[in-house]
Write a protein that holds these residues in place. Structure first.
Motif, PDB file in Angstrom:
ATOM      1  N   UNK A  63       0.749  -1.243   0.073  1.00  0.00           N
ATOM      2  CA  UNK A  63       0.092  -0.179   0.076  1.00  0.00           C
ATOM      3  C   UNK A  63       0.824   1.261  -0.117  1.00  0.00           C
ATOM      4  N   UNK A  64       1.845   1.262   0.754  1.00  0.00           N
ATOM      5  CA  UNK A  64       2.737   2.626   0.997  1.00  0.00           C
ATOM      6  C   UNK A  64       3.503   2.666  -0.450  1.00  0.00           C
ATOM      7  N   UNK A  65       3.881   1.770  -1.162  1.00  0.00           N
ATOM      8  CA  UNK A  65       4.595   1.907  -2.350  1.00  0.00           C
ATOM      9  C   UNK A  65       3.622   2.167  -3.337  1.00  0.00           C
ATOM     10  N   UNK A  66       2.641   1.617  -3.380  1.00  0.00           N
ATOM     11  CA  UNK A  66       1.633   2.045  -4.364  1.00  0.00           C
ATOM     12  C   UNK A  66       1.065   3.336  -4.206  1.00  0.00           C
ATOM     13  N   UNK A  67       0.872   3.912  -2.908  1.00  0.00           N
ATOM     14  CA  UNK A  67       0.413   5.361  -2.760  1.00  0.00           C
ATOM     15  C   UNK A  67       1.632   6.227  -3.320  1.00  0.00           C
ATOM     16  N   UNK A  68       2.708   5.615  -2.973  1.00  0.00           N
ATOM     17  CA  UNK A  68       3.623   6.649  -3.676  1.00  0.00           C
ATOM     18  C   UNK A  68       3.858   6.520  -4.973  1.00  0.00           C
ATOM     19  N   UNK A  69       3.840   5.411  -5.683  1.00  0.00           N
ATOM     20  CA  UNK A  69       3.615   5.404  -7.334  1.00  0.00           C
ATOM     21  C   UNK A  69       2.614   5.924  -8.114  1.00  0.00           C
ATOM     22  N   UNK A  70       1.396   6.089  -7.227  1.00  0.00           N
ATOM     23  CA  UNK A  70       0.086   6.346  -7.991  1.00  0.00           C
ATOM     24  C   UNK A  70      -0.614   7.517  -7.477  1.00  0.00           C
ATOM     25  N   UNK A  71      -0.325   8.111  -6.180  1.00  0.00           N
ATOM     26  CA  UNK A  71      -1.061   9.383  -5.716  1.00  0.00           C
ATOM     27  C   UNK A  71       0.209  10.347  -5.492  1.00  0.00           C
ATOM     28  N   UNK A  72       0.951   9.858  -4.300  1.00  0.00           N
ATOM     29  CA  UNK A  72       1.934  10.808  -3.759  1.00  0.00           C
ATOM     30  C   UNK A  72       3.306  10.777  -4.802  1.00  0.00           C
ATOM     31  N   UNK A  73       2.808  11.124  -6.055  1.00  0.00           N
ATOM     32  CA  UNK A  73       4.109  11.251  -7.021  1.00  0.00           C
ATOM     33  C   UNK A  73       5.360  12.147  -6.779  1.00  0.00           C
ATOM     34  N   UNK A  74       6.328  12.065  -7.348  1.00  0.00           N
ATOM     35  CA  UNK A  74       7.181  13.094  -7.291  1.00  0.00           C
ATOM     36  C   UNK A  74       6.881  14.416  -7.575  1.00  0.00           C
ATOM     37  N   UNK A  75       6.145  14.481  -8.999  1.00  0.00           N
ATOM     38  CA  UNK A  75       5.636  15.891  -9.400  1.00  0.00           C
ATOM     39  C   UNK A  75       4.212  15.601  -9.408  1.00  0.00           C
ATOM     40  N   UNK A  76       3.382  16.845  -9.268  1.00  0.00           N
ATOM     41  CA  UNK A  76       1.956  16.926  -9.526  1.00  0.00           C
ATOM     42  C   UNK A  76       1.145  15.723  -8.645  1.00  0.00           C
ATOM     43  N   UNK A  77       1.704  15.615  -7.317  1.00  0.00           N
ATOM     44  CA  UNK A  77       0.940  14.553  -6.760  1.00  0.00           C
ATOM     45  C   UNK A  77      -0.829  14.976  -6.727  1.00  0.00           C
ATOM     46  N   UNK A  78      -1.541  13.733  -6.447  1.00  0.00           N
ATOM     47  CA  UNK A  78      -3.021  13.875  -6.758  1.00  0.00           C
ATOM     48  C   UNK A  78      -3.349  13.733  -5.156  1.00  0.00           C
ATOM     49  N   UNK A  79      -2.946  14.840  -4.580  1.00  0.00           N
ATOM     50  CA  UNK A  79      -3.394  15.050  -2.987  1.00  0.00           C
ATOM     51  C   UNK A  79      -5.109  14.989  -2.843  1.00  0.00           C
ATOM     52  N   UNK A  80      -5.824  15.256  -3.694  1.00  0.00           N
ATOM     53  CA  UNK A  80      -7.317  15.254  -3.752  1.00  0.00           C
ATOM     54  C   UNK A  80      -7.783  13.927  -3.474  1.00  0.00           C
ATOM     55  N   UNK A  81      -6.875  12.813  -4.174  1.00  0.00           N
ATOM     56  CA  UNK A  81      -7.126  11.295  -3.816  1.00  0.00           C
ATOM     57  C   UNK A  81      -6.651  10.653  -2.622  1.00  0.00           C
ATOM     58  N   UNK A  82      -5.714  11.466  -1.862  1.00  0.00           N
ATOM     59  CA  UNK A  82      -4.838  10.949  -1.073  1.00  0.00           C
ATOM     60  C   UNK A  82      -5.670  10.735   0.264  1.00  0.00           C
ATOM     61  N   UNK A  83      -5.573   9.407   0.768  1.00  0.00           N
ATOM     62  CA  UNK A  83      -6.465   9.220   1.923  1.00  0.00           C
ATOM     63  C   UNK A  83      -5.588   9.705   3.346  1.00  0.00           C
ATOM     64  N   UNK A  84      -4.475  10.053   3.345  1.00  0.00           N
ATOM     65  CA  UNK A  84      -3.973  10.686   4.365  1.00  0.00           C
ATOM     66  C   UNK A  84      -3.802  12.316   4.293  1.00  0.00           C
ATOM     67  N   UNK A  85      -4.237  12.748   3.530  1.00  0.00           N
ATOM     68  CA  UNK A  85      -3.893  14.086   3.335  1.00  0.00           C
ATOM     69  C   UNK A  85      -4.338  15.292   4.441  1.00  0.00           C
ATOM     70  N   UNK A  86      -5.269  14.806   5.248  1.00  0.00           N
ATOM     71  CA  UNK A  86      -5.854  15.686   6.434  1.00  0.00           C
ATOM     72  C   UNK A  86      -4.513  15.521   7.499  1.00  0.00           C
ATOM     73  N   UNK A  87      -3.630  14.609   7.534  1.00  0.00           N
ATOM     74  CA  UNK A  87      -2.638  14.465   8.577  1.00  0.00           C
ATOM     75  C   UNK A  87      -1.422  15.030   8.093  1.00  0.00           C
ATOM     76  N   UNK A  88      -1.455  15.398   6.732  1.00  0.00           N
ATOM     77  CA  UNK A  88       0.038  15.519   5.923  1.00  0.00           C
ATOM     78  C   UNK A  88       0.559  16.984   5.908  1.00  0.00           C
ATOM     79  N   UNK A  89       1.629  17.183   6.548  1.00  0.00           N
ATOM     80  CA  UNK A  89       2.286  18.317   6.675  1.00  0.00           C
ATOM     81  C   UNK A  89       2.596  18.983   5.420  1.00  0.00           C
ATOM     82  N   UNK A  90       3.172  18.148   4.402  1.00  0.00           N
ATOM     83  CA  UNK A  90       3.378  18.744   3.094  1.00  0.00           C
ATOM     84  C   UNK A  90       2.292  19.485   2.148  1.00  0.00           C
ATOM     85  N   UNK A  91       1.169  18.715   2.631  1.00  0.00           N
ATOM     86  CA  UNK A  91      -0.277  19.256   2.189  1.00  0.00           C
ATOM     87  C   UNK A  91      -0.492  20.460   2.785  1.00  0.00           C
TER      88      UNK A  91
END
Length: 347
Positions: A182-210
């Motif tokens: 899961x953590x690898x897939x999230x990094x590869x599919x949502x939390x990508x190096x550029x243009x991360x899909x934060x709107x689709x991220x299940x942990x954005x509410x706790x994310x400092x970068x966000x």
DNA sequence: TACGCGTGGTC
DNA sequence: TGACCAAGCGT
């Protein structure tokens, strides 16, 4: 049970995670191991065809252990970082001899095998045996650095240690295999190096970068370094029967253990290709024909390759690194060559 | 600790 | 198009 973070990731994984990759089909320790080694610093889409061919030829650790190293390197040819293939072969032999052909389940024992470090040992333990062990690959680093707002480049030990601590703290006690994926897939599919899909991220509410509205700032960039430039002559030497002169490179260093073209004496200057010089190897051919030099960029330096097709009746000094052999083009391409050399030979 | 180690994708 | 980087490890 796990914390909120791991629960969110597992829920997300159940709905969106990747479950159909080739090494997911039969998660034997052997298949997981080979895939993890191939995936080191290498993208999934690049690995897939190599993994399929490799598994067809070496279906078990015994098949791999009993194969010749040259053939293993041939199947690795084009993947790069050839120390991985040498270590893979050596580790297969160790698994057969030390562990009677059965991979250990303990990450520490796995890590005692060549080519298996902390993250790969954990990945095998988690994926193959569902043992609790924290991974920290490039994807996990990015996810955790953003989530926790970890500053600095993970190449620095202090930064890596901080990320390892977060990785350990989030790893749940149940469903380790799925969480690891899961953590690898999230990094590869949502939390990508550029243009991360934060709107689709299940942990954005706790994310400092966000929260800081700048997830791309994490993880910190590697400080850039000037790449050295090297120049050498590579000799394309063909005999009367169409065979090429190739060199077995020494086991360490660039293209270790692979076949390559021999290099001319470094004293050779472009404009003074000699009609005659002291020869380490006498080669008799027909007409001189210089090819265009080209620059090949590696990760760590630029290499000017000056292919010199020797067809004149002349001799030239060779800077010898390893054993020299005559092979047909077909034999050479089959034996396995570094990608730039393969390109040269195909011309 | 910092460096060496490949190749192909991406922009 | 050159810079940056990807499921890291060994020395």
């Amino acid at each position: 049970m796990g914390d909120w973070f791991s629960q969110q990731l597992l829920d997300w994984y159940d709905r969106h995670g990747r479950k159909e990759l080739p090494w997911h089909r039969d998660r034997s320790a052997y298949r997981v191991w080979v895939s993890e080694i191939m995936l080191q610093q290498t993208q999934v889409t690049t690995v897939i065809p190599y993994f399929e061919r490799f598994m067809e030829r070496f279906p078990s650790v015994h098949d791999l252990a009993s194969a010749a190293r040259e053939e293993v390197l041939g199947y690795w040819s084009g993947l790069g970082y050839y120390a991985r293939a040498r270590n893979l072969h050596a580790a297969a032999i160790e698994v057969v001899e030390r562990f009677e052909g059965e991979f250990p389940q303990d990450p520490e024992q796995l890590q005692s095998l060549p080519g298996i470090g902390r993250s790969t040992a954990a990945a095998i333990a988690a994926q193959a045996f569902d043992q609790r062990a924290a991974i920290l690959d490039g994807n996990a680093k990015r996810v955790l650095a953003r989530y926790h707002g970890v500053e600095g480049w993970p190449g620095k030990t202090a930064v890596a240690n901080e990320l390892w601590d977060h990785a350990e703290e989030h790893t749940p006690h149940e469903r380790i295999r799925d969480y690891t994926q899961a953590i690898m897939d999230l990094g590869a599919m949502v939390c990508t190096r550029r243009n991360p899909a934060c709107a689709s991220c299940p942990v954005r509410t706790g994310c400092i970068g966000y929260a800081r509205n700048d997830p791309e700032a994490y993880p910190g960039r590697k400080p850039k370094k000037e790449k050295p430039e090297k120049t050498l002559w590579m000799l394309l030497i063909e005999d009367g029967e169409g065979r090429l002169l190739l060199e077995e490179r020494p086991p360490t260093g660039i293209w270790g253990g692979l076949l390559s073209l021999p290099e001319a004496d470094p004293a050779l200057q472009p404009e003074e290709v000699p009609d005659h010089c002291e020869s380490a190897l006498g080669v008799e051919t027909n007409m001189p024909d210089s090819l265009e030099p080209f620059r090949h960029t590696f990760s760590h330096y630029h290499l000017w390759i000056r292919p010199l097709r020797l067809s004149a009746r002349r001799t030239i000094s060779i800077q010898e690194h390893g054993r020299l052999r005559w092979l047909t083009r077909e034999q050479a391409l089959e034996a396995g060559l570094p990608a730039p050399i393969r390109g040269l030979i195909r011309q």
